[in-house]
Design a protein around this motif. Structure first.
Motif, PDB file in Angstrom:
ATOM      1  N   ALA A  40       0.831  -1.208   0.000  1.00 54.20           N
ATOM      2  CA  ALA A  40       0.000   0.000   0.000  1.00 54.20           C
ATOM      3  C   ALA A  40       0.864   1.256   0.000  1.00 54.20           C
ATOM      4  O   ALA A  40       0.543   2.239  -0.686  1.00 54.20           O
ATOM      5  CB  ALA A  40      -0.932  -0.003   1.203  1.00 54.20           C
ATOM      6  N   VAL A  41       1.946   1.230   0.748  1.00 55.02           N
ATOM      7  CA  VAL A  41       2.859   2.387   0.766  1.00 55.02           C
ATOM      8  C   VAL A  41       3.467   2.597  -0.609  1.00 55.02           C
ATOM      9  O   VAL A  41       3.568   3.719  -1.090  1.00 55.02           O
ATOM     10  CB  VAL A  41       3.950   2.191   1.840  1.00 55.02           C
ATOM     11  N   PRO A  49       5.711  11.765  -2.078  1.00 58.79           N
ATOM     12  CA  PRO A  49       7.124  11.463  -2.357  1.00 58.79           C
ATOM     13  C   PRO A  49       7.782  10.568  -1.302  1.00 58.79           C
ATOM     14  O   PRO A  49       8.979  10.626  -1.109  1.00 58.79           O
ATOM     15  CB  PRO A  49       7.769  12.844  -2.370  1.00 58.79           C
ATOM     16  N   LEU A  50       7.013   9.742  -0.641  1.00 59.59           N
ATOM     17  CA  LEU A  50       7.539   8.870   0.411  1.00 59.59           C
ATOM     18  C   LEU A  50       7.411   7.424  -0.038  1.00 59.59           C
ATOM     19  O   LEU A  50       6.319   6.966  -0.355  1.00 59.59           O
ATOM     20  CB  LEU A  50       6.747   9.099   1.697  1.00 59.59           C
ATOM     21  N   THR A  51       8.513   6.707  -0.108  1.00 63.98           N
ATOM     22  CA  THR A  51       8.479   5.329  -0.581  1.00 63.98           C
ATOM     23  C   THR A  51       9.494   4.483   0.172  1.00 63.98           C
ATOM     24  O   THR A  51      10.453   4.994   0.746  1.00 63.98           O
ATOM     25  CB  THR A  51       8.751   5.261  -2.090  1.00 63.98           C
ATOM     26  N   VAL A  52       9.243   3.196   0.163  1.00 60.79           N
ATOM     27  CA  VAL A  52      10.165   2.212   0.732  1.00 60.79           C
ATOM     28  C   VAL A  52      10.459   1.211  -0.367  1.00 60.79           C
ATOM     29  O   VAL A  52       9.539   0.651  -0.965  1.00 60.79           O
ATOM     30  CB  VAL A  52       9.549   1.493   1.956  1.00 60.79           C
ATOM     31  N   PRO A  68       3.582  -1.994  12.298  1.00 65.21           N
ATOM     32  CA  PRO A  68       4.567  -1.138  12.976  1.00 65.21           C
ATOM     33  C   PRO A  68       5.954  -1.192  12.336  1.00 65.21           C
ATOM     34  O   PRO A  68       6.682  -0.197  12.340  1.00 65.21           O
ATOM     35  CB  PRO A  68       4.607  -1.680  14.404  1.00 65.21           C
ATOM     36  N   GLY A  69       6.306  -2.318  11.738  1.00 70.44           N
ATOM     37  CA  GLY A  69       7.575  -2.411  11.029  1.00 70.44           C
ATOM     38  C   GLY A  69       7.609  -1.541   9.793  1.00 70.44           C
ATOM     39  O   GLY A  69       8.621  -0.906   9.498  1.00 70.44           O
ATOM     40  N   VAL A  70       6.494  -1.487   9.076  1.00 73.81           N
ATOM     41  CA  VAL A  70       6.413  -0.627   7.890  1.00 73.81           C
ATOM     42  C   VAL A  70       6.464   0.843   8.304  1.00 73.81           C
ATOM     43  O   VAL A  70       7.131   1.651   7.658  1.00 73.81           O
ATOM     44  CB  VAL A  70       5.136  -0.939   7.083  1.00 73.81           C
ATOM     45  N   ILE A  71       5.794   1.175   9.387  1.00 76.13           N
ATOM     46  CA  ILE A  71       5.845   2.549   9.887  1.00 76.13           C
ATOM     47  C   ILE A  71       7.270   2.912  10.294  1.00 76.13           C
ATOM     48  O   ILE A  71       7.746   4.015  10.018  1.00 76.13           O
ATOM     49  CB  ILE A  71       4.857   2.733  11.054  1.00 76.13           C
ATOM     50  N   PHE A  72       7.977   1.996  10.927  1.00 76.28           N
ATOM     51  CA  PHE A  72       9.373   2.236  11.293  1.00 76.28           C
ATOM     52  C   PHE A  72      10.231   2.452  10.049  1.00 76.28           C
ATOM     53  O   PHE A  72      11.097   3.327  10.040  1.00 76.28           O
ATOM     54  CB  PHE A  72       9.914   1.066  12.110  1.00 76.28           C
TER      55      PHE A  72
END
Length: 81
Positions: A40-41, A49-52, A68-72
């Motif tokens: 989803a991110v 402009p925020l990506t992992v 919570p890991g994705v948020i981190f």
């Protein structure tokens, strides 16, 4: 050293999920939630402009620590840029 940290984190995760009524169901729900949040991110990265980056490390981290890991990962990406 990385394998030792991973083993300790896996042991903690197993102890947390063992208390639930359905052990395997809770683990799979957590894994699917974490990988789904990572997808989803990345789907929203077209609008913000925020990506992992998706690789084996982020998939493993998000499946182990779920949402919570994705948020981190997102917060660490913002702080490192």
């Amino acid at each position: 050293m990385v394998y030792g940290i991973g083993a300790v984190l896996l042991f903690i995760m197993l102890c947390v999920f063992k208390g639930s009524s359905s052990f395997v169901k809770s683990i799979f729900t957590s894994i699917i939630g974490g990988v789904g949040a990572l997808c989803a991110v990345n789907a929203l990265s077209y609008f913000i402009p925020l990506t992992v980056g998706v690789n084996w490390y982020t998939l493993g981290f998000s499946s182990m620590f779920s949402v919570p890991g994705v948020i981190f990962l997102l917060v660490s990406d913002v702080l490192l840029k």
